[in-house]
Design a protein around this motif. Structure first.
Motif, PDB file in Angstrom:
ATOM      1  N   ASN A 130      75.368  73.371   4.351  1.00 21.74           N
ATOM      2  CA  ASN A 130      76.073  74.550   3.846  1.00 21.74           C
ATOM      3  C   ASN A 130      76.067  75.726   4.823  1.00 21.74           C
ATOM      4  OD1 ASN A 130      77.172  74.377   0.926  1.00 21.74           O
ATOM      5  ND2 ASN A 130      75.321  73.115   0.950  1.00 21.74           N
ATOM      6  N   GLY A 131      75.871  75.443   6.107  1.00 24.74           N
ATOM      7  CA  GLY A 131      76.040  76.463   7.127  1.00 24.74           C
ATOM      8  C   GLY A 131      74.814  77.260   7.510  1.00 24.74           C
ATOM      9  N   PHE A 132      73.664  76.959   6.907  1.00 23.98           N
ATOM     10  CA  PHE A 132      72.438  77.639   7.302  1.00 23.98           C
ATOM     11  C   PHE A 132      71.930  77.029   8.596  1.00 23.98           C
ATOM     12  CE2 PHE A 132      72.755  79.287   3.162  1.00 23.98           C
ATOM     13  CZ  PHE A 132      71.905  80.369   3.047  1.00 23.98           C
ATOM     14  N   LYS A 133      71.272  77.844   9.389  1.00 26.19           N
ATOM     15  CA  LYS A 133      70.722  77.398  10.663  1.00 26.19           C
ATOM     16  C   LYS A 133      69.200  77.328  10.560  1.00 26.19           C
ATOM     17  CE  LYS A 133      70.393  78.728  15.506  1.00 26.19           C
ATOM     18  NZ  LYS A 133      70.651  79.767  16.488  1.00 26.19           N
ATOM     19  N   TYR A 134      68.641  76.194  11.008  1.00 24.14           N
ATOM     20  CA  TYR A 134      67.186  76.085  11.079  1.00 24.14           C
ATOM     21  C   TYR A 134      66.712  77.027  12.177  1.00 24.14           C
ATOM     22  CZ  TYR A 134      62.653  74.446  12.590  1.00 24.14           C
ATOM     23  OH  TYR A 134      61.334  74.395  12.983  1.00 24.14           O
ATOM     24  N   ILE A 135      65.686  77.846  11.874  1.00 21.06           N
ATOM     25  CA  ILE A 135      65.193  78.818  12.844  1.00 21.06           C
ATOM     26  C   ILE A 135      63.822  78.444  13.380  1.00 21.06           C
ATOM     27  CG2 ILE A 135      64.569  81.246  13.207  1.00 21.06           C
ATOM     28  CD1 ILE A 135      67.595  80.789  12.753  1.00 21.06           C
ATOM     29  N   ASP A 136      62.882  78.076  12.496  1.00 16.52           N
ATOM     30  CA  ASP A 136      61.499  77.836  12.923  1.00 16.52           C
ATOM     31  C   ASP A 136      60.728  77.193  11.772  1.00 16.52           C
ATOM     32  OD1 ASP A 136      59.216  77.910  14.486  1.00 16.52           O
ATOM     33  OD2 ASP A 136      59.034  80.095  14.496  1.00 16.52           O
ATOM     34  N   THR A 137      59.543  76.719  12.079  1.00 14.75           N
ATOM     35  CA  THR A 137      58.600  76.243  11.065  1.00 14.75           C
ATOM     36  C   THR A 137      57.344  77.081  11.227  1.00 14.75           C
ATOM     37  OG1 THR A 137      59.502  74.010  11.122  1.00 14.75           O
ATOM     38  CG2 THR A 137      57.290  74.262  10.205  1.00 14.75           C
ATOM     39  N   ILE A 138      56.919  77.718  10.133  1.00 18.41           N
ATOM     40  CA  ILE A 138      55.759  78.599  10.190  1.00 18.41           C
ATOM     41  C   ILE A 138      54.828  78.343   9.010  1.00 18.41           C
ATOM     42  CG2 ILE A 138      57.075  80.394  11.403  1.00 18.41           C
ATOM     43  CD1 ILE A 138      57.010  82.022   8.761  1.00 18.41           C
ATOM     44  N   SER A 139      53.629  78.823   9.153  1.00 17.87           N
ATOM     45  CA  SER A 139      52.631  78.739   8.087  1.00 17.87           C
ATOM     46  C   SER A 139      52.725  79.997   7.226  1.00 17.87           C
ATOM     47  CB  SER A 139      51.237  78.642   8.724  1.00 17.87           C
ATOM     48  OG  SER A 139      50.246  78.677   7.735  1.00 17.87           O
ATOM     49  N   MET A 140      52.776  79.788   5.894  1.00 14.77           N
ATOM     50  CA  MET A 140      52.817  80.923   4.965  1.00 14.77           C
ATOM     51  C   MET A 140      51.983  80.595   3.736  1.00 14.77           C
ATOM     52  SD  MET A 140      56.671  82.504   4.833  1.00 14.77           S
ATOM     53  CE  MET A 140      57.479  81.037   4.290  1.00 14.77           C
ATOM     54  N   TYR A 141      51.539  81.652   3.075  1.00 10.36           N
ATOM     55  CA  TYR A 141      50.788  81.512   1.832  1.00 10.36           C
ATOM     56  C   TYR A 141      51.665  81.904   0.646  1.00 10.36           C
ATOM     57  CZ  TYR A 141      47.636  82.362  -2.032  1.00 10.36           C
ATOM     58  OH  TYR A 141      47.043  82.332  -3.268  1.00 10.36           O
ATOM     59  N   TYR A 142      51.693  81.042  -0.352  1.00 11.13           N
ATOM     60  CA  TYR A 142      52.274  81.348  -1.666  1.00 11.13           C
ATOM     61  C   TYR A 142      51.270  80.884  -2.718  1.00 11.13           C
ATOM     62  CZ  TYR A 142      56.997  82.261   0.166  1.00 11.13           C
ATOM     63  OH  TYR A 142      58.088  82.787   0.813  1.00 11.13           O
ATOM     64  N   GLU A 143      51.258  81.582  -3.834  1.00  9.93           N
ATOM     65  CA  GLU A 143      50.297  81.284  -4.891  1.00  9.93           C
ATOM     66  C   GLU A 143      50.399  79.845  -5.386  1.00  9.93           C
ATOM     67  OE1 GLU A 143      49.055  83.011  -9.284  1.00  9.93           O
ATOM     68  OE2 GLU A 143      50.387  84.181  -8.018  1.00  9.93           O
ATOM     69  N   ASP A 144      51.605  79.307  -5.452  1.00 10.14           N
ATOM     70  CA  ASP A 144      51.777  77.954  -5.988  1.00 10.14           C
ATOM     71  C   ASP A 144      51.452  76.865  -4.981  1.00 10.14           C
ATOM     72  OD1 ASP A 144      54.124  78.856  -4.656  1.00 10.14           O
ATOM     73  OD2 ASP A 144      55.287  77.247  -5.565  1.00 10.14           O
ATOM     74  N   THR A 145      51.569  77.151  -3.676  1.00  6.62           N
ATOM     75  CA  THR A 145      51.356  76.114  -2.668  1.00  6.62           C
ATOM     76  C   THR A 145      50.088  76.312  -1.847  1.00  6.62           C
ATOM     77  OG1 THR A 145      52.623  77.319  -1.005  1.00  6.62           O
ATOM     78  CG2 THR A 145      53.837  75.723  -2.369  1.00  6.62           C
ATOM     79  N   GLY A 146      49.563  77.523  -1.807  1.00  2.10           N
ATOM     80  CA  GLY A 146      48.491  77.833  -0.872  1.00  2.10           C
ATOM     81  C   GLY A 146      49.115  78.075   0.494  1.00  2.10           C
ATOM     82  N   THR A 147      48.341  77.935   1.548  1.00  4.27           N
ATOM     83  CA  THR A 147      48.850  78.116   2.908  1.00  4.27           C
ATOM     84  C   THR A 147      49.341  76.770   3.419  1.00  4.27           C
ATOM     85  OG1 THR A 147      47.330  79.939   3.302  1.00  4.27           O
ATOM     86  CG2 THR A 147      48.297  78.894   5.248  1.00  4.27           C
ATOM     87  N   VAL A 148      50.637  76.675   3.613  1.00  2.00           N
ATOM     88  CA  VAL A 148      51.254  75.444   4.104  1.00  2.00           C
ATOM     89  C   VAL A 148      52.417  75.807   5.022  1.00  2.00           C
ATOM     90  CG1 VAL A 148      50.573  73.984   2.148  1.00  2.00           C
ATOM     91  CG2 VAL A 148      52.702  75.249   2.041  1.00  2.00           C
ATOM     92  N   MET A 149      53.050  74.793   5.558  1.00  2.00           N
ATOM     93  CA  MET A 149      54.144  74.986   6.501  1.00  2.00           C
ATOM     94  C   MET A 149      55.493  75.039   5.779  1.00  2.00           C
ATOM     95  SD  MET A 149      52.421  75.221   9.243  1.00  2.00           S
ATOM     96  CE  MET A 149      53.633  75.186  10.559  1.00  2.00           C
TER      97      MET A 149
END
Length: 183
Positions: A146-165
């Motif tokens: 749908n026209g989005f461009k992949y930019i990067d893969t980074i580590s982030m924290y969210y309450e539901d997932t914890g710290t993941v990529m």
């Protein structure tokens, strides 16, 4: 199908919609790893409705899809080298993008995403950004298609997932200046 902003009278229906989507997706190989009562929870849904940033796809009185579109992002978004030269307040971020499994293949998700991009363009934004949990290949393919461009893969924290990529995606609004923004 009609796409509209959710209102407070939709609260119970929206809450049930996300709970049902979580149940539908948990047995699939690729899913966002949302957890009932954690993300999204009732307080969050109420807040999103009151802020007027939760959109619903409705057909025959039933919610077939939903998403959030606002300026909020995880703090790590600021460290990404986005392709569009735009500060975060010049962009909108998609969250909680969901479509019922029975709606897959009917174009519902494509219409919701096109609506999000149109909203961003209509409000003078330079880009739409989002993140996808690494391993959710279905979502990765959908956004790229749908026209989005992949930019990067980074580590982030969210309450539901914890710290993941997470894979980071961006859709540049036509006419927006390209470059490496500070995010």
């Amino acid at each position: 199908m009609m796409i509209r902003k959710a209102c407070i009278s939709d609260f119970d229906t929206v809450t049930s919609f996300y709970d049902e989507v979580i149940d539908e997706l948990k047995n699939l190989r690729h899913h966002p790893d949302w957890k009932k009562g954690i993300y999204p929870n009732r307080n969050l849904i109420e807040n999103l409705i009151s802020r007027n940033v939760l959109y619903l796809a409705e057909e025959k009185g039933s919610i077939s899809g939903a998403f959030v579109l606002d300026e909020n992002s995880n703090p790590e978004y600021c460290s990404v080298k986005w392709s569009t030269d735009a500060a975060m307040d010049e962009c909108l971020v998609i969250h909680l993008f969901a479509v019922r499994i029975k709606e897959r293949g009917k174009g519902t998700a494509d219409m919701l995403l096109a609506h999000a991009v149109r909203e961003a363009s209509d409000t003078g934004r330079k880009a739409v950004r989002l993140d996808v949990l690494v391993g959710n290949n279905t979502a990765d393919r959908f956004y790229l298609r749908n026209g989005f461009k992949y930019i990067d893969t980074i580590s982030m924290y969210y309450e539901d997932t914890g710290t993941v990529m997470f894979n980071m995606y961006e859709y540049a609004i036509e006419g927006a200046k390209k470059g490496h923004g500070k995010g």
